[in-house]
Enzyme design. Structure first.
Site, short mmCIF file in Angstrom:
data_model
loop_
_atom_site.label_atom_id
_atom_site.label_comp_id
_atom_site.label_asym_id
_atom_site.label_seq_id
_atom_site.Cartn_x
_atom_site.Cartn_y
_atom_site.Cartn_z
N ASN A 81 0.91 -1.08 -0.13
CA ASN A 81 -0.24 0.00 0.29
C ASN A 81 0.72 1.39 0.02
O ASN A 81 -0.35 1.98 0.05
CB ASN A 81 -0.67 0.32 1.25
CG ASN A 81 -2.26 -1.31 1.22
OD1 ASN A 81 -1.64 -1.77 1.72
ND2 ASN A 81 -2.47 -1.48 0.21
N ILE A 89 1.28 7.13 0.42
CA ILE A 89 -0.01 5.51 0.68
C ILE A 89 -1.08 5.69 1.01
O ILE A 89 -1.32 6.79 0.64
CB ILE A 89 0.13 6.41 2.61
CG1 ILE A 89 1.80 6.18 3.26
CG2 ILE A 89 -0.47 5.27 3.19
CD1 ILE A 89 2.33 7.02 4.50
N CYS A 90 -1.36 4.93 0.95
CA CYS A 90 -3.02 3.97 0.17
C CYS A 90 -3.56 3.96 1.66
O CYS A 90 -3.67 2.21 2.01
CB CYS A 90 -3.23 3.36 -1.22
SG CYS A 90 -5.03 2.85 -0.71
N LEU A 91 -4.17 5.04 2.02
CA LEU A 91 -4.69 4.49 3.68
C LEU A 91 -6.27 5.12 3.78
O LEU A 91 -6.36 6.45 3.56
CB LEU A 91 -4.14 4.82 4.48
CG LEU A 91 -4.09 4.07 6.07
CD1 LEU A 91 -4.44 2.91 6.59
CD2 LEU A 91 -3.21 4.96 7.22
N MET B 1 -9.52 -0.63 0.34
CA MET B 1 -9.23 -0.13 1.56
C MET B 1 -9.18 1.23 1.32
O MET B 1 -9.69 1.70 2.63
CB MET B 1 -6.85 -0.16 1.62
CG MET B 1 -7.31 0.78 2.84
SD MET B 1 -5.17 0.00 3.53
CE MET B 1 -5.80 -0.98 4.73
#
Ligand SMILES: [Zn+2]
Ligand SMILES: [Zn+2]
Ligand SMILES: [Zn+2]
Ligand SMILES: [Zn+2]
Ligand SMILES: [Zn+2]
Ligand SMILES: [Zn+2]
Lengths: 162, 503
Positions: A81, A89-91, B1
């Site tokens: 991620n 960042i993929c969050l 996500m």
């Protein structure tokens, strides 16, 4: 602008107090700009990032805390991620699931949790995501460990963590 | 996500008809508004209702009130549940009883003393703090900016929740009512009522530009016509949102529209009618019969259209056959073939397009008749409003027939061919009869009418004119009904006949 400053100042004071409380996170505000922060986080144990220290760069928008900060890894990291080149960042909490009750400190905690629990289905690093999705846990771990050793281990004479 | 929609409802109650591309669909037998007379139109098995702005508002509020009463929840939670379930009442109820959602609403928690606000980190007296239907309190100032930011950020504000991470308590319309500014409230309600129309599969906005009406469509199953006439008089197809297109189906319309706008047609056109200048490679159009081409300045290269060789080598006794080689020969053949297809397409397209233009003009004329001419006629010819209604009927018929005629050309392009001469002839015959009748009607309504419009006193022959126009309207209507029915049956009557023409 005023509200975001006041809030960041509160966080700054909180960070000074919490430093002892959370030994895995070290948040530092830029000397001249309260909207720029860096953080050093310890790779969580029992993960391929264990033993590594990772640097994060925070850029806080004027609409903070209504809008999330922009965070990226400055230290190279092999993680599904995290973009391998840019450190992006993929969050979800940094995007649509953001809430003003999050703080820079709790964002760091969420990133540490993400390091321990990667989400291979929304990969920014396809190689890493594919390894995990195809069930090649060992392949993923050895790659991640290698990059931790190469990029995130403090070299001799470099004291990064107090 | 990035997904926060795990809690969305995908259950399958008895009312679930299908779950197609855009998610949940249910045939909601909604009870709202049943106690008032609807402007309801029956077309075959199909019912639809035109909703004005105030109807949308009234119905949305009805649904909210119903959910709120039935489930004994706040207006805010009722709104939230409806938005989340695409304004489908049955889905709301199914989810409610299947889900632990009920535990979300807790009694406000009472204590006294000071507490830190979780957003600004300032201390506040507990009684000065606000919470959604959960235990997480924030100061009123932080709530206000939180709500205001979310409303100004877009329709996502309809799903606003408590700022506490992972808390799913709804920060709904109740909180907006008490904390947002007048402008923000208006914006919020705008999104709310828009979602009432846009999120439910049974409702759509009228596609006419500038029209603000919505349509609620109840497909009773296997309905044959998707035609909807909005209160703005625009007629459209519920299924594909294009203008009404009987007698052709939605698929043909889509294909035809795509074809008309496609780059490929353009390319074919260029291929058939232009060639690159052999010297400067700009496309040169052949607009005269002669094969002696001269490129535009500054090139001015002279060449032969057929062989692309330089023109000076074409002496009077040596034709370009001398230069023609095999490859350019093949090229010429494919060019001719393309030209043939193009000519056929152009034939149908030009007629489709010209009827489209006629239809648009007729629509303007219809509006003028409606807003102006019938008053004039009623005054000068001493008729009451019912007595001049025939003018409106005539123009309405003209518009309708132009539209049918227009689409019959798209039918012709796709469904007739020289291989089935019987079908082609019958199609031509029906279309020709209908078109001729329409021309007579259109002429009468347009040209013969003008005399009565400029008259300053009752004219003796007005009665004759009236009965003539009435009759032409009826006759034309018949011809077109036959045409529509025949094309909708795909001209099946001629399939087993040898001769195509019939009377
Ligand atoms: Zn506050
Ligand atoms: Zn809460
Ligand atoms: Zn309309
Ligand atoms: Zn259609
Ligand atoms: Zn040229
Ligand atoms: Zn030639």
């Amino acid at each position: 602008m005023q509200a975001s400053r006041a809030r960041l100042f509160k966080e700054y004071k909180e960070v000074q107090r919490e430093k002892v409380a959370d030994p895995d996170i070290q948040l530092v505000c830029d000397d001249s700009n309260i909207f720029k922060w860096t953080a050093l986080i310890k790779g969580p144990s029992e993960t391929p990032y264990d033993g590594g220290v990772f640097q994060l760069a925070f850029s806080v928008p004027e609409q903070y805390p209504l809008q999330p900060p922009q965070v990226r890894f400055l230290t190279k990291i092999f993680h599904p991620n995290v973009h391998f080149k840019t450190g992006e960042i993929c969050l979800d909490i940094l995007k649509n699931a953001w809430s003003p009750a999050w703080t820079l400190q709790s964002v760091c905690r969420a990133i540490i949790a993400l390091m321990a629990h990667p989400e291979p289905d929304s990969p920014l690093n396809c190689d890493s995501g594919n390894l995990l999705r195809s069930g090649d846990i060992r392949g993923y771990q050895s790659m991640a460990r290698m990059y931790t050793r190469l990029a995130a281990m403090p070299k001799k004479g470099e004291l990064v963590f107090r | 996500m990035d997904s926060d929609e795990q809690d969305l409802y995908y259950g399958s109650g008895g009312d679930v008809v299908s779950e197609e591309e855009d998610g949940y669909y249910c045939n909601d037998g909604d009870a709202a508004g049943d106690d008032e007379p609807d402007r309801t139109t029956f077309t075959q098995e199909t019912t639809y209702t035109i909703l004005r702005e105030e109807d949308v508002k009234k119905r949305a509020e009805n649904d909210i009130a119903q959910v709120s009463t039935l489930l004994s929840v706040s207006r805010g939670l009722a709104c939230h549940l409806l938005c989340r379930n695409n304004w489908c009442l049955n889905a709301v109820y199914d989810q409610w009883f299947a889900d632990a959602e009920r535990s979300d609403e807790l009694p406000p928690h009472q204590e006294s003393g000071e507490q830190l606000c979780g957003i600004c980190f300032e201390p506040f007296e507990i009684e000065d703090m606000v919470s959604a239907s959960c235990v997480h309190s924030f100061c009123a100032g932080c709530w206000k900016t939180y709500i205001s930011f979310s409303i100004n950020d877009g329709p996502g504000c309809l799903r606003l929740q408590c700022p506490e991470p992972k808390c799913r308590a709804v920060a709904g319309v109740d909180m907006v009512e008490s904390m947002a500014s007048v402008d923000e409230k208006q914006k919020y309600y705008g999104y709310l009522y828009r979602s009432y129309v846009e999120c439910n599969r049974n409702r759509k906005w009228c596609p006419a530009s500038g029209c603000e009406f919505a349509v609620e469509f109840k497909d009773a199953g296997g309905c044959e016509s998707y035609d909807v006439t909005c209160d703005c008089y625009y007629k459209f197809c519920w299924n594909c949102i294009e203008e009404s297109h009987r007698p052709v189906d939605c698929k043909t319309v889509e294909k035809w529209i795509k074809k008309n706008s496609s780059e490929a047609e353009n390319t074919n056109w260029i291929l058939a009618y232009t060639k690159p200048c052999p010297k400067c490679h700009r496309a040169i159009e052949k607009n005269q019969g002669c094969n002696h081409m001269t490129c535009r300045s500054p090139c001015k290269h002279q060449f032969c259209w057929v062989c692309l060789g330089p023109w000076e080598k074409h002496t009077s006794n040596s034709t370009c056959n001398t230069y023609r080689n095999q490859s350019s020969n093949i090229n010429e053949e494919s060019r001719e073939r393309v030209k043939h297809f193009l000519a056929r397409y152009t034939h149908y397209y030009e007629r489709w397009d010209s009827n489209d233009k006629s239809k648009k003009r007729a629509l303007t004329d219809l509006n003028q008749a409606r807003n102006q001419h019938i008053d004039t006629l009623a005054q000068t010819q001493g008729e009451n409003m019912a007595g001049v209604q025939f003018v409106i009927d005539a123009w309405t018929q003209i518009v309708e027939c132009r539209r049918v005629l227009k689409w019959s050309y798209a039918y012709g392009y796709y469904h007739t061919s020289k291989e089935k001469p019987g079908k082609l002839d019958f199609f031509g015959y029906l279309q020709g009869e209908a078109e001729a009748a329409l021309e007579r009607l259109h002429y009468c309504a347009e040209k013969e009418m003008s005399k009565y419009l400029i008259a300053d006193r009752p004219l003796e022959d007005f009665k004759d004119f009236k009965s003539k126009l009435l009759q032409l309207t009826a006759v034309t209507g018949n011809y077109f009904q036959n045409l529509v029915l025949a094309l909708e049956n795909d001209l099946s009557e001629v399939d087993d006949e040898t001769s195509g023409t019939k009377n």
